[in-house]
Design a protein around this motif. Structure first.
Motif, PDB file in Angstrom:
ATOM      1  N   ALA A 624      41.669  54.248  34.072  1.00  0.00           N
ATOM      2  CA  ALA A 624      41.433  53.011  34.823  1.00  0.00           C
ATOM      3  C   ALA A 624      40.117  52.360  34.411  1.00  0.00           C
ATOM      4  O   ALA A 624      40.041  51.139  34.209  1.00  0.00           O
ATOM      5  CB  ALA A 624      41.449  53.303  36.323  1.00  0.00           C
ATOM      6  N   LEU A 625      39.062  53.162  34.280  1.00  0.00           N
ATOM      7  CA  LEU A 625      37.767  52.603  33.891  1.00  0.00           C
ATOM      8  C   LEU A 625      37.778  52.131  32.440  1.00  0.00           C
ATOM      9  O   LEU A 625      37.139  51.124  32.099  1.00  0.00           O
ATOM     10  CB  LEU A 625      36.676  53.643  34.119  1.00  0.00           C
ATOM     11  N   LEU A 626      38.509  52.855  31.591  1.00  0.00           N
ATOM     12  CA  LEU A 626      38.653  52.389  30.213  1.00  0.00           C
ATOM     13  C   LEU A 626      39.377  51.046  30.176  1.00  0.00           C
ATOM     14  O   LEU A 626      38.976  50.127  29.440  1.00  0.00           O
ATOM     15  CB  LEU A 626      39.422  53.428  29.389  1.00  0.00           C
ATOM     16  N   ALA A 627      40.436  50.921  30.977  1.00  0.00           N
ATOM     17  CA  ALA A 627      41.166  49.655  31.043  1.00  0.00           C
ATOM     18  C   ALA A 627      40.275  48.538  31.571  1.00  0.00           C
ATOM     19  O   ALA A 627      40.359  47.386  31.107  1.00  0.00           O
ATOM     20  CB  ALA A 627      42.399  49.818  31.931  1.00  0.00           C
ATOM     21  N   LEU A 628      39.412  48.849  32.538  1.00  0.00           N
ATOM     22  CA  LEU A 628      38.488  47.845  33.065  1.00  0.00           C
ATOM     23  C   LEU A 628      37.513  47.389  31.983  1.00  0.00           C
ATOM     24  O   LEU A 628      37.223  46.188  31.840  1.00  0.00           O
ATOM     25  CB  LEU A 628      37.723  48.417  34.260  1.00  0.00           C
ATOM     26  N   GLY A 629      37.011  48.341  31.199  1.00  0.00           N
ATOM     27  CA  GLY A 629      36.121  47.973  30.104  1.00  0.00           C
ATOM     28  C   GLY A 629      36.810  47.071  29.091  1.00  0.00           C
ATOM     29  O   GLY A 629      36.224  46.095  28.594  1.00  0.00           O
ATOM     30  N   ILE A 630      38.060  47.385  28.761  1.00  0.00           N
ATOM     31  CA  ILE A 630      38.814  46.546  27.825  1.00  0.00           C
ATOM     32  C   ILE A 630      39.034  45.159  28.411  1.00  0.00           C
ATOM     33  O   ILE A 630      38.943  44.143  27.713  1.00  0.00           O
ATOM     34  CB  ILE A 630      40.155  47.217  27.483  1.00  0.00           C
ATOM     35  N   TYR A 631      39.304  45.105  29.707  1.00  0.00           N
ATOM     36  CA  TYR A 631      39.519  43.835  30.394  1.00  0.00           C
ATOM     37  C   TYR A 631      38.260  42.962  30.326  1.00  0.00           C
ATOM     38  O   TYR A 631      38.331  41.766  30.006  1.00  0.00           O
ATOM     39  CB  TYR A 631      39.902  44.128  31.846  1.00  0.00           C
ATOM     40  N   VAL A 632      37.098  43.542  30.593  1.00  0.00           N
ATOM     41  CA  VAL A 632      35.844  42.781  30.548  1.00  0.00           C
ATOM     42  C   VAL A 632      35.538  42.353  29.111  1.00  0.00           C
ATOM     43  O   VAL A 632      35.117  41.213  28.862  1.00  0.00           O
ATOM     44  CB  VAL A 632      34.691  43.613  31.142  1.00  0.00           C
ATOM     45  N   ALA A 633      35.748  43.253  28.154  1.00  0.00           N
ATOM     46  CA  ALA A 633      35.512  42.907  26.750  1.00  0.00           C
ATOM     47  C   ALA A 633      36.416  41.766  26.309  1.00  0.00           C
ATOM     48  O   ALA A 633      35.984  40.851  25.581  1.00  0.00           O
ATOM     49  CB  ALA A 633      35.737  44.136  25.869  1.00  0.00           C
ATOM     50  N   TYR A 634      37.674  41.824  26.756  1.00  0.00           N
ATOM     51  CA  TYR A 634      38.594  40.723  26.437  1.00  0.00           C
ATOM     52  C   TYR A 634      38.086  39.414  27.020  1.00  0.00           C
ATOM     53  O   TYR A 634      38.131  38.357  26.364  1.00  0.00           O
ATOM     54  CB  TYR A 634      39.989  41.036  26.992  1.00  0.00           C
ATOM     55  N   TYR A 635      37.573  39.453  28.250  1.00  0.00           N
ATOM     56  CA  TYR A 635      37.089  38.225  28.886  1.00  0.00           C
ATOM     57  C   TYR A 635      35.913  37.640  28.105  1.00  0.00           C
ATOM     58  O   TYR A 635      35.877  36.430  27.817  1.00  0.00           O
ATOM     59  CB  TYR A 635      36.675  38.513  30.325  1.00  0.00           C
ATOM     60  N   VAL A 636      34.957  38.477  27.746  1.00  0.00           N
ATOM     61  CA  VAL A 636      33.793  37.997  26.996  1.00  0.00           C
ATOM     62  C   VAL A 636      34.227  37.407  25.663  1.00  0.00           C
ATOM     63  O   VAL A 636      33.772  36.327  25.248  1.00  0.00           O
ATOM     64  CB  VAL A 636      32.780  39.140  26.787  1.00  0.00           C
ATOM     65  N   LEU A 637      35.136  38.088  24.972  1.00  0.00           N
ATOM     66  CA  LEU A 637      35.601  37.602  23.673  1.00  0.00           C
ATOM     67  C   LEU A 637      36.331  36.273  23.820  1.00  0.00           C
ATOM     68  O   LEU A 637      36.129  35.353  23.013  1.00  0.00           O
ATOM     69  CB  LEU A 637      36.515  38.647  23.032  1.00  0.00           C
ATOM     70  N   SER A 638      37.166  36.168  24.858  1.00  0.00           N
ATOM     71  CA  SER A 638      37.951  34.942  25.020  1.00  0.00           C
ATOM     72  C   SER A 638      37.065  33.738  25.326  1.00  0.00           C
ATOM     73  O   SER A 638      37.294  32.644  24.803  1.00  0.00           O
ATOM     74  CB  SER A 638      38.988  35.126  26.130  1.00  0.00           C
ATOM     75  N   VAL A 639      36.021  33.918  26.161  1.00  0.00           N
ATOM     76  CA  VAL A 639      35.157  32.774  26.466  1.00  0.00           C
ATOM     77  C   VAL A 639      34.254  32.445  25.279  1.00  0.00           C
ATOM     78  O   VAL A 639      33.865  31.289  25.091  1.00  0.00           O
ATOM     79  CB  VAL A 639      34.319  33.027  27.736  1.00  0.00           C
ATOM     80  N   ARG A 640      33.941  33.451  24.474  1.00  0.00           N
ATOM     81  CA  ARG A 640      33.197  33.170  23.252  1.00  0.00           C
ATOM     82  C   ARG A 640      34.022  32.287  22.326  1.00  0.00           C
ATOM     83  O   ARG A 640      33.523  31.338  21.713  1.00  0.00           O
ATOM     84  CB  ARG A 640      32.842  34.474  22.544  1.00  0.00           C
ATOM     85  N   LEU A 641      35.311  32.624  22.230  1.00  0.00           N
ATOM     86  CA  LEU A 641      36.182  31.830  21.369  1.00  0.00           C
ATOM     87  C   LEU A 641      36.355  30.415  21.907  1.00  0.00           C
ATOM     88  O   LEU A 641      36.571  29.472  21.142  1.00  0.00           O
ATOM     89  CB  LEU A 641      37.547  32.520  21.235  1.00  0.00           C
ATOM     90  N   ARG A 642      36.235  30.265  23.250  1.00  0.00           N
ATOM     91  CA  ARG A 642      36.313  28.916  23.837  1.00  0.00           C
ATOM     92  C   ARG A 642      34.962  28.217  23.817  1.00  0.00           C
ATOM     93  O   ARG A 642      34.863  27.062  24.250  1.00  0.00           O
ATOM     94  CB  ARG A 642      36.811  29.011  25.296  1.00  0.00           C
ATOM     95  N   ARG A 643      33.911  28.955  23.354  1.00  0.00           N
ATOM     96  CA  ARG A 643      32.555  28.420  23.224  1.00  0.00           C
ATOM     97  C   ARG A 643      32.017  27.910  24.561  1.00  0.00           C
ATOM     98  O   ARG A 643      31.350  26.889  24.642  1.00  0.00           O
ATOM     99  CB  ARG A 643      32.512  27.293  22.176  1.00  0.00           C
ATOM    100  N   SER A 644      32.328  28.657  25.650  1.00  0.00           N
ATOM    101  CA  SER A 644      31.819  28.290  26.965  1.00  0.00           C
ATOM    102  C   SER A 644      30.601  29.142  27.289  1.00  0.00           C
ATOM    103  O   SER A 644      30.698  30.359  27.446  1.00  0.00           O
ATOM    104  CB  SER A 644      32.889  28.490  28.045  1.00  0.00           C
TER     105      SER A 644
END
Length: 706
Positions: A624-644
């Motif tokens: 569960a905690l590993l999945a949470l880490g992946i979820y947060v990493a995905y969020y950071v990467l996605s907003v970086r790609l949106r340049r927000s």
């Protein structure tokens, strides 16, 4: 069942048998009525379904070598290259004095059987004397032919029933590993062999593992057979990575071997069998009849996994202050009733296998109905209930409570969608005598349009391997000792066939260099996640959502106090959206699917093990905690790609982590994709439409393009 051209069904009568009110047979000994005792007016009263058996006489022998008497000829057809091996065999009987196979030698006949409809020979004497399965000897059963030669009708290797496991697995975690990965490991290389493995969740030394197995002990049996692979023209194979196999329950006892006086297992299967081409009859079958029969037995052509389950809550009778009740008897009754329905097709003569009615689905129904009926018997008996209230610490009361806990686990497992199948519910009411409509079981042939949906309601028992493994893990979780008996196409050698693993859905496709069936894992997690929440689940969801809201506001207020010049104060403040009403509805619908449903399915349901009783807290929370880490990493990467730039501010990252953790807690305790989707959807929708989320997002500066 298939037509049986000869009236060749032989049965044994277990339990007490009465003849016209006079008891003539006692106990569970394998006995036959003398022929001269039968008459047209004879009435036998029995307490158990007659058990189908093969052979009137039986013995314990060692196969020495095939021989060819002067007046005999070799079989003209057999598996492998010609010439065929003789079906006459020199055997040496077991000597109870020396306890060796140095007794009388005899020439017997093991008739080579013809091919079945698929061109497969059910048995052969080729290499039979050298079979590793027969190192401890063979039980043979049959009768004398007209010339007085003993003719074998069924065989059983002695080693498979001896209370001498080849391997002992100690500890709960190791037991789970054996069930999941070792039981069927490299099955194609095990042809002709037998594995016997004892799994004990609590013992710490192998020597202690056999102490609890005593004469008279009873066990619940789970039976699973795999496929008939190899290079034969009619070989079976995986379809979409799946071979279903066959499942049934059975009952076993620890008895004294009449030849050796050693303790052995005596196993009866409670077969639920649809129409078949080999003449197998649904109902109670001895091991010799179902597995060892030369004509239709499974031992020579299929790999088999029988699990003997020793658990006092299931198999020992209950004595509530003088009122004796037996859950074991209920286990005898319900599968027997379902087996009888399959024999006659509910009067139609046709027992058709569908997604809703099958060996595994209806065997599971028998277990479910037995548990429901026994609970109803206890709860409607005022003397028993009063005795348990007066004796809360009595061992019988404590054992019954453990049975109820097991019953709850079984009910949750057998009704994975959160609702009881409508046919199981009605049939349960019929058995309990509380149904006032038609007082009939729902017919096997009543399922038409609802087949698929009905089967999905009990999807955890849709495939035999899944029911076999998951029920084994559930019983292990509740303290059961499991004894695995694993014959793999034993007896003579047919070079054209080899064992084929019974699999989970797409279970034949495994990750390279591992035993992990990745597609099966994803399928099971998906179906587990769509469990329909009950009222308790929704109350948990509401509590988690309210807790998230309180913590979210507390965090933002704390952040504003610490840094009042920042824009934190605008992040969660009352700023209703100015969108038209129809756009508001479309936004709510869009948020329900993306991000709520999609992200929760990917980052929670697929990545985290479904919360079952046998999944340890440490394992579950690690994933569960590993999945949470992946979820947060995905969020950071996605907003970086949106340049927000604003979207990755610390305050928002903290709230993203908090939302993910809230959904994890809800999933842990509800096991439902729908509950965590609602939490995610409500949080995002309220922020976006009421708390200034849209305005905050639109006003956020963008990162410069590289």
């Amino acid at each position: 069942m298939a037509p049986r051209p000869f009236d060749d069904v032989t049965v044994v009568l277990r339990g007490d048998v009465q003849r016209e009110g006079k008891e003539i047979l006692l106990g569970d000994s394998l006995s036959y009525l003398p022929e001269n005792s039968l008459s047209n007016s004879l009435t036998l009263r029995i307490v158990r379904e007659p058990v189908q058996e093969t052979g009137r006489y039986y013995g314990l022998v060692k196969f020495v070598e095939p021989v060819l008497p002067a007046n005999a000829a070799l079989p003209t057809q057999c598996p492998g290259s010609p010439p065929c091996t003789s079906d006459w065999m020199r055997v040496r009987h077991y000597n109870p004095v020396s306890r060796q196979f140095d007794g009388v030698e005899e020439i017997i006949r093991i008739p080579q059987q013809p091919q079945d409809k698929d061109g497969v020979y059910n048995m052969t004497t080729r290499d039979l004397a050298q079979s590793p399965a027969g190192e401890a000897g063979w039980y043979i059963s049959g009768a004398l032919d007209q010339a007085g030669v003993f003719t074998v009708q069924a065989m059983q290797p002695r080693s498979i029933v001896q209370l001498q496991p080849q391997q002992t697995v100690l500890g709960f975690r190791r037991g789970l590993d054996y069930i999941n990965f070792r039981n069927w490991e490299a099955v194609e290389t095990r042809k002709g062999t037998i594995q016997t493995v004892l799994v004990v969740p609590t013992a710490n030394r192998s020597g202690n593992a056999l102490v609890d197995w005593q004469e008279g002990d009873r066990v619940l049996v789970m039976h699973l057979f795999g496929g008939r692979g190899g290079n034969h023209a009619a070989h079976e194979s995986l379809i979409l990575g799946t071979y279903a196999g066959h499942f049934s329950f059975g009952l076993g006892r620890v008895v004294r071997d009449p030849f050796t006086n050693d303790l052995i297992f005596d196993i009866d299967y409670l077969q639920v069998y649809g129409n078949s081409s080999d003449g197998t009859i649904s109902g109670a079958n001895t091991w010799r009849n179902y597995m060892g029969n030369l004509v239709r037995g499974k031992a020579g052509t299929r790999p088999v996994s029988d699990v003997l389950i020793k658990l006092d809550t299931l198999t020992e009778d209950y004595n509530f202050g003088g009122t004796r009740l037996s859950f074991f008897n209920e286990l005898l009754g319900e599968p027997s009733l379902i087996g009888a329905r399959y024999r006659i097709g509910d009067g139609s003569g046709d027992s058709t296998i569908t997604s809703a009615t099958s060996c595994v689905q209806d065997s599971a129904q028998g277990l479910f109905l037995a548990m429901q009926r026994f609970r109803q018997i206890i709860e409607t008996n005022p003397q028993v209930m009063e005795w348990m209230r007066a004796n809360p610490n009595d061992p019988t009361t404590q054992r019954f409570r453990r049975l109820m806990k097991l019953g709850t686990d079984l009910e949750n497992h057998l009704t994975p969608m959160g609702v009881v199948r409508w046919d199981w519910s009605q049939n349960g009411e019929v058995l309990m005598g509380v149904r006032s409509e038609d007082d009939q079981f729902i017919s096997i042939d009543d399922f038409q349009i609802r087949n698929l949906l009905t089967g999905l309601i009990s999807w955890r028992t849709a495939l035999p391997r899944q029911a076999h493994d998951e029920l084994g893990m559930l019983f292990l979780t509740n303290g059961a000792k499991l004894w695995f008996l694993r014959p793999n196409q034993i007896g003579g050698n047919d070079p054209g066939i080899e064992p084929l693993e019974a699999t989970l859905a797409m279970g034949g496709w495994k990750l390279p260099l591992t035993q992990i069936p990745i597609f099966s894992v994803l399928i099971h997690r998906t179906f587990g996640g769509v469990t329909i929440p009950n009222i308790t689940d929704w109350l948990i969801t509401l509590a988690v959502l309210l807790g998230f809201i309180v913590l979210a506001f507390a965090i933002t207020q704390t952040a504003y106090i610490a840094s009042p010049v920042s824009s934190t104060t605008h992040f969660l403040s009352w700023q209703p959206s100015t969108l038209p009403w129809y756009q508001t509805i479309l936004t709510l619908i869009r948020f329900l699917f993306v991000p709520a449903l999609l992200k929760e399915y990917i980052f929670r349901v697929l990545l985290i093990p479904y919360p079952k009783p046998w999944v340890s807290e440490f394992t579950w929370w690690s994933w569960a905690l590993l999945a949470l880490g992946i979820y947060v990493a995905y969020y950071v990467l996605s907003v970086r790609l949106r340049r927000s730039k604003a979207a990755i501010r610390p305050i928002l990252l903290v709230l993203v982590v908090l939302l993910g953790f809230a959904c994890i807690i809800a999933y842990r305790y509800t096991g439902s994709l729908w509950t965590i989707t609602i939490i995610h959807w409500a949080a995002v929708s309220v922020w976006w439409l009421l708390l200034g989320g849209q305005q905050w997002h639109d006003a956020a500066p963008r990162l410069a393009k590289p």
